[in-house]
Design a protein around this motif. Structure first.
Motif, PDB file in Angstrom:
ATOM      1  N   HIS A  91      -4.536  12.749 -12.029  1.00  0.00           N
ATOM      2  CA  HIS A  91      -5.010  11.750 -11.072  1.00  0.00           C
ATOM      3  C   HIS A  91      -3.810  11.197 -10.304  1.00  0.00           C
ATOM      4  O   HIS A  91      -2.740  10.984 -10.876  1.00  0.00           O
ATOM      5  CB  HIS A  91      -5.711  10.582 -11.792  1.00  0.00           C
ATOM      6  CG  HIS A  91      -6.916  10.982 -12.562  1.00  0.00           C
ATOM      7  ND1 HIS A  91      -8.200  10.778 -12.088  1.00  0.00           N
ATOM      8  CD2 HIS A  91      -7.048  11.558 -13.794  1.00  0.00           C
ATOM      9  CE1 HIS A  91      -9.067  11.214 -12.986  1.00  0.00           C
ATOM     10  NE2 HIS A  91      -8.397  11.685 -14.028  1.00  0.00           N
ATOM     11  N   VAL A  92      -3.999  10.947  -9.016  1.00  0.00           N
ATOM     12  CA  VAL A  92      -2.992  10.275  -8.192  1.00  0.00           C
ATOM     13  C   VAL A  92      -3.601   8.990  -7.654  1.00  0.00           C
ATOM     14  O   VAL A  92      -4.673   9.011  -7.045  1.00  0.00           O
ATOM     15  CB  VAL A  92      -2.530  11.155  -7.015  1.00  0.00           C
ATOM     16  CG1 VAL A  92      -1.571  10.373  -6.122  1.00  0.00           C
ATOM     17  CG2 VAL A  92      -1.846  12.407  -7.513  1.00  0.00           C
ATOM     18  N   VAL A  93      -2.915   7.888  -7.891  1.00  0.00           N
ATOM     19  CA  VAL A  93      -3.333   6.595  -7.341  1.00  0.00           C
ATOM     20  C   VAL A  93      -2.370   6.246  -6.219  1.00  0.00           C
ATOM     21  O   VAL A  93      -1.177   6.006  -6.445  1.00  0.00           O
ATOM     22  CB  VAL A  93      -3.321   5.490  -8.419  1.00  0.00           C
ATOM     23  CG1 VAL A  93      -3.755   4.159  -7.815  1.00  0.00           C
ATOM     24  CG2 VAL A  93      -4.219   5.867  -9.591  1.00  0.00           C
ATOM     25  N   LEU A  94      -2.865   6.275  -4.980  1.00  0.00           N
ATOM     26  CA  LEU A  94      -2.052   5.954  -3.809  1.00  0.00           C
ATOM     27  C   LEU A  94      -2.095   4.447  -3.578  1.00  0.00           C
ATOM     28  O   LEU A  94      -3.141   3.878  -3.273  1.00  0.00           O
ATOM     29  CB  LEU A  94      -2.566   6.706  -2.582  1.00  0.00           C
ATOM     30  CG  LEU A  94      -2.374   8.238  -2.636  1.00  0.00           C
ATOM     31  CD1 LEU A  94      -3.097   8.903  -1.478  1.00  0.00           C
ATOM     32  CD2 LEU A  94      -0.894   8.599  -2.627  1.00  0.00           C
ATOM     33  N   LEU A  95      -0.943   3.819  -3.727  1.00  0.00           N
ATOM     34  CA  LEU A  95      -0.845   2.358  -3.719  1.00  0.00           C
ATOM     35  C   LEU A  95      -0.363   1.841  -2.365  1.00  0.00           C
ATOM     36  O   LEU A  95       0.671   2.258  -1.855  1.00  0.00           O
ATOM     37  CB  LEU A  95       0.139   1.914  -4.813  1.00  0.00           C
ATOM     38  CG  LEU A  95       0.433   0.413  -4.913  1.00  0.00           C
ATOM     39  CD1 LEU A  95      -0.802  -0.360  -5.352  1.00  0.00           C
ATOM     40  CD2 LEU A  95       1.607   0.167  -5.872  1.00  0.00           C
ATOM     41  N   ASP A  96      -1.143   0.928  -1.784  1.00  0.00           N
ATOM     42  CA  ASP A  96      -0.734   0.253  -0.550  1.00  0.00           C
ATOM     43  C   ASP A  96       0.016  -1.032  -0.899  1.00  0.00           C
ATOM     44  O   ASP A  96       1.211  -1.136  -0.732  1.00  0.00           O
ATOM     45  CB  ASP A  96      -1.974  -0.043   0.312  1.00  0.00           C
ATOM     46  CG  ASP A  96      -1.604  -0.589   1.691  1.00  0.00           C
ATOM     47  OD1 ASP A  96      -0.684  -1.421   1.767  1.00  0.00           O
ATOM     48  OD2 ASP A  96      -2.229  -0.191   2.680  1.00  0.00           O
ATOM     49  N   ASN A  97      -0.685  -2.035  -1.372  1.00  0.00           N
ATOM     50  CA  ASN A  97      -0.091  -3.302  -1.824  1.00  0.00           C
ATOM     51  C   ASN A  97       0.884  -3.895  -0.803  1.00  0.00           C
ATOM     52  O   ASN A  97       2.018  -4.244  -1.123  1.00  0.00           O
ATOM     53  CB  ASN A  97       0.621  -3.108  -3.173  1.00  0.00           C
ATOM     54  CG  ASN A  97       0.732  -4.418  -3.943  1.00  0.00           C
ATOM     55  OD1 ASN A  97      -0.120  -5.296  -3.831  1.00  0.00           O
ATOM     56  ND2 ASN A  97       1.773  -4.547  -4.733  1.00  0.00           N
ATOM     57  N   GLY A  98       0.440  -3.998   0.440  1.00  0.00           N
ATOM     58  CA  GLY A  98       1.243  -4.615   1.488  1.00  0.00           C
ATOM     59  C   GLY A  98       2.034  -3.649   2.340  1.00  0.00           C
ATOM     60  O   GLY A  98       2.623  -4.045   3.356  1.00  0.00           O
ATOM     61  N   ARG A  99       2.059  -2.380   1.975  1.00  0.00           N
ATOM     62  CA  ARG A  99       2.850  -1.415   2.726  1.00  0.00           C
ATOM     63  C   ARG A  99       2.298  -1.184   4.132  1.00  0.00           C
ATOM     64  O   ARG A  99       3.067  -0.950   5.067  1.00  0.00           O
ATOM     65  CB  ARG A  99       2.935  -0.102   1.947  1.00  0.00           C
ATOM     66  CG  ARG A  99       3.831  -0.207   0.702  1.00  0.00           C
ATOM     67  CD  ARG A  99       3.546   0.897  -0.299  1.00  0.00           C
ATOM     68  NE  ARG A  99       4.491   0.906  -1.401  1.00  0.00           N
ATOM     69  CZ  ARG A  99       4.415   0.105  -2.468  1.00  0.00           C
ATOM     70  NH1 ARG A  99       3.434  -0.796  -2.541  1.00  0.00           N
ATOM     71  NH2 ARG A  99       5.306   0.192  -3.444  1.00  0.00           N
ATOM     72  N   SER A 100       0.989  -1.224   4.290  1.00  0.00           N
ATOM     73  CA  SER A 100       0.402  -1.054   5.622  1.00  0.00           C
ATOM     74  C   SER A 100       0.824  -2.179   6.556  1.00  0.00           C
ATOM     75  O   SER A 100       1.056  -1.964   7.749  1.00  0.00           O
ATOM     76  CB  SER A 100      -1.133  -1.002   5.541  1.00  0.00           C
ATOM     77  OG  SER A 100      -1.562   0.173   4.888  1.00  0.00           O
ATOM     78  N   ARG A 101       0.932  -3.379   6.011  1.00  0.00           N
ATOM     79  CA  ARG A 101       1.376  -4.525   6.817  1.00  0.00           C
ATOM     80  C   ARG A 101       2.832  -4.333   7.237  1.00  0.00           C
ATOM     81  O   ARG A 101       3.203  -4.633   8.376  1.00  0.00           O
ATOM     82  CB  ARG A 101       1.207  -5.813   6.002  1.00  0.00           C
ATOM     83  CG  ARG A 101       1.374  -7.090   6.814  1.00  0.00           C
ATOM     84  CD  ARG A 101       1.230  -8.318   5.937  1.00  0.00           C
ATOM     85  NE  ARG A 101       1.200  -9.525   6.740  1.00  0.00           N
ATOM     86  CZ  ARG A 101       0.105 -10.137   7.157  1.00  0.00           C
ATOM     87  NH1 ARG A 101      -1.081  -9.628   6.844  1.00  0.00           N
ATOM     88  NH2 ARG A 101       0.166 -11.232   7.874  1.00  0.00           N
ATOM     89  N   ILE A 102       3.653  -3.846   6.324  1.00  0.00           N
ATOM     90  CA  ILE A 102       5.046  -3.555   6.645  1.00  0.00           C
ATOM     91  C   ILE A 102       5.114  -2.477   7.730  1.00  0.00           C
ATOM     92  O   ILE A 102       5.905  -2.559   8.674  1.00  0.00           O
ATOM     93  CB  ILE A 102       5.813  -3.099   5.381  1.00  0.00           C
ATOM     94  CG1 ILE A 102       5.842  -4.218   4.333  1.00  0.00           C
ATOM     95  CG2 ILE A 102       7.225  -2.661   5.729  1.00  0.00           C
ATOM     96  CD1 ILE A 102       6.413  -3.780   2.986  1.00  0.00           C
ATOM     97  N   TYR A 103       4.269  -1.467   7.595  1.00  0.00           N
ATOM     98  CA  TYR A 103       4.263  -0.331   8.519  1.00  0.00           C
ATOM     99  C   TYR A 103       3.916  -0.761   9.945  1.00  0.00           C
ATOM    100  O   TYR A 103       4.376  -0.155  10.915  1.00  0.00           O
ATOM    101  CB  TYR A 103       3.246   0.699   8.022  1.00  0.00           C
ATOM    102  CG  TYR A 103       3.214   1.994   8.802  1.00  0.00           C
ATOM    103  CD1 TYR A 103       4.182   2.971   8.600  1.00  0.00           C
ATOM    104  CD2 TYR A 103       2.211   2.246   9.731  1.00  0.00           C
ATOM    105  CE1 TYR A 103       4.158   4.165   9.298  1.00  0.00           C
ATOM    106  CE2 TYR A 103       2.177   3.432  10.444  1.00  0.00           C
ATOM    107  CZ  TYR A 103       3.153   4.388  10.226  1.00  0.00           C
ATOM    108  OH  TYR A 103       3.120   5.568  10.921  1.00  0.00           O
ATOM    109  N   ALA A 104       3.132  -1.825  10.081  1.00  0.00           N
ATOM    110  CA  ALA A 104       2.671  -2.268  11.398  1.00  0.00           C
ATOM    111  C   ALA A 104       3.776  -2.901  12.226  1.00  0.00           C
ATOM    112  O   ALA A 104       3.658  -2.999  13.449  1.00  0.00           O
ATOM    113  CB  ALA A 104       1.512  -3.258  11.244  1.00  0.00           C
ATOM    114  N   ASP A 105       4.852  -3.355  11.600  1.00  0.00           N
ATOM    115  CA  ASP A 105       5.965  -3.991  12.302  1.00  0.00           C
ATOM    116  C   ASP A 105       7.061  -2.949  12.505  1.00  0.00           C
ATOM    117  O   ASP A 105       7.620  -2.424  11.540  1.00  0.00           O
ATOM    118  CB  ASP A 105       6.489  -5.180  11.495  1.00  0.00           C
ATOM    119  CG  ASP A 105       7.511  -5.999  12.249  1.00  0.00           C
ATOM    120  OD1 ASP A 105       8.570  -5.448  12.606  1.00  0.00           O
ATOM    121  OD2 ASP A 105       7.262  -7.206  12.479  1.00  0.00           O
TER     122      ASP A 105
END
Length: 490
Positions: A294-308
């Motif tokens: 199983h692979v659990v792809l974790l965001d946890n704020g990374r998308s918000r970082i990516y937007a800047d």
């Protein structure tokens, strides 16, 4: 292992720094360790031009992969599914923990062995599973030592680097039944291996982190030195890989340059002992490997970082720890003083963005902006610039921005500081007022406190000369007169 409490990061930061600065044994441990690691890294890059060329290549690879991140994540999921790997998406740490617990319950599992994974530290997995009746054992030797001591890691590569062999010897003697006190390093490692070996066979689930996730082939790449990662991912019938979404790269061709940078920057090695590539569960004709992956792809704020666009540079990090090893502040206070999962310069950039400036923004103060971290970073993350940006956002009075501002923007703003800087700006624009302020400052300097905050508290003033300048001048005149008199006698 001690529980990481984000809410205490800002509140107790100054106290943790004070405690660390007063711990002479801790400071000696870090001084020796950091000097050793910097020396090993320098020996791996004797040619500065080759190093800069490799750093530029690593930076370009990471930037290219980040520019295609949404598409690469979809491709990675598709390839993993084709390979028989089950993919799960977790937007928050709570979702990631819940997914992992659900997999455990599906297999009636109560025991997990863990390879090294900073992402699992980030989401507080060990304590979450313990609260739900699951035994979770760290198998990386450094992580095992930290878990045995009920502490958190103090470094992202070497979790127990803050301890010397005497402290580890006492720990094993106190915590492991039947173990006699020994400072022999090989003996201590052997004791740890004896304890952990049986646990690999007893655990129903093994969990690992991911260093690189290859979208082209759906491959999980793990870098390690001890073999515990390979045991964790092959012996238990179920393997769970916890992967931050920024770890995805486009193809296998991207791996060799990044691996060269990672191993040389992290531990000063040309290559690590083990480089594991996992592309699916055990096939019918294979003799080992897990039955499920199983692979659990974790965001946890990374998308918000990516937007800047500027803060997106944070996601280039390959978690080598070189910025910590070269940071003069980290070397003096150690990792625990930061109070976060990710300490040091990269922690000062990552942690406030994940947990919010209102929670972890205070740790951006633990930086002299000397730039050593950025010079050491193998993928050229401008860490000092990002720390400066987050300091600004901590005090920014919620000005509108084209992208979502970091959480907790303006939360550390103090009215007294704002007034002080406005006054300074006014004086800088008015030469007459500036001269008057300087005149008053020289006349009132006697009122200046002897210790101006923690910056001077641990610095000693230079020792006064043995004799005053007047005495030295008088001595020199006397010496000259004596020489002239001696010349006349001759």
């Amino acid at each position: 292992m001690s529980r990481f409490e984000p809410a205490t990061v800002n509140l107790e930061f100054d106290k943790r720094v004070d405690d660390a600065l007063q711990d002479q044994e801790l400071r000696a441990n870090f001084r020796g360790a950091m000097d050793f690691l910097m020396g090993k890294r320098a020996a791996m890059f004797p040619d500065k031009e080759d190093l800069e060329a490799l750093r530029s290549q690593g930076e370009a690879i990471r930037n290219r992969c980040l520019s295609q991140l949404p598409e690469l994540l979809e491709q990675f999921e598709q390839r993993c599914t084709e390979n028989g790997i089950q993919v799960h998406w977790a937007e928050t740490s709570q979702e990631a923990n819940a997914i992992i617990l659900e997999i455990m319950h599906k297999h009636d599992a109560t025991r997990m062995v863990k390879g090294k994974s900073m992402a699992s530290e980030e989401i507080g997995l060990n304590h979450f599973l313990a609260d739900h009746g699951v035994e979770c054992l760290e198998t990386d030797m450094g992580e095992y030592i930290v878990q045995l001591a009920d502490e958190t890691p103090s470094h992202i590569i070497m979790p127990a680097i803050h301890k010397n062999k005497q402290q580890i010897a006492r720990l094993f003697n106190q915590k492991i039944d039947g173990v006699e006190y020994s400072e022999d390093v090989d003996r201590l490692i052997g004791i740890g291996r004896d304890v952990l070996r049986q646990k690999f066979f007893e655990a129903e689930v093994g969990l690992s982190g991911v260093n690189f996730a290859v979208a082209e082939t759906g491959t999980l790449c793990l870098v390690e030195n001890e073999g515990n990662g390979r045991m964790t991912t092959t012996i238990p019938p179920v393997h769970i890989a916890l992967c931050g979404i920024e770890k995805v790269v486009e193809s296998l061709r991207d791996i060799p340059p990044l691996l060269r940078l990672l191993t040389r920057s992290a531990t000063g090695q040309a290559i690590t002992t083990y480089f594991n590539m996992i592309s699916g569960p055990r096939k019918p004709d294979e003799k080992d490997g897990p039955q499920e992956v199983h692979v659990v792809l974790l965001d946890n704020g990374r998308s918000r970082i990516y937007a800047d666009k500027q803060l997106q540079e944070t996601l280039r990090c390959i978690r080598c720890g070189a910025c910590m090893n070269h940071c003069p502040v980290y070397t003096r206070i150690g990792g625990h003083a930061y109070g976060t999962t990710y300490p040091g310069p990269i922690g000062q950039v990552v942690s406030p963005q994940i947990w919010g400036l209102h929670t972890a923004g205070a740790i951006t103060k633990a930086c002299s902006l000397n730039g050593a971290c950025g010079e050491a970073c193998p993928v050229k993350i401008p860490l000092a610039d990002l720390i400066r940006r987050l300091r600004y956002e901590s005090n920014n009075n919620n000005e509108p921005t084209p992208v979502p501002a970091p959480r907790g923007q303006g939360s550390l703003r103090k009215r007294s500081e704002a007034v002080t800087w406005k006054l300074w700006a006014l004086l800088s624009r008015k030469p007459g007022l500036y001269k008057l302020a300087l005149l008053l400052a020289t006349r009132l300097r006697a009122l200046t406190p002897k210790h101006i905050g923690p910056w001077t508290r641990y610095r000693s003033a230079p020792k006064p000369a043995a004799r005053s300048l007047h005495e030295l001048a008088a001595q020199r005149s006397q010496s000259n007169a004596s020489s002239q008199e001696h010349g006349r006698h001759e």
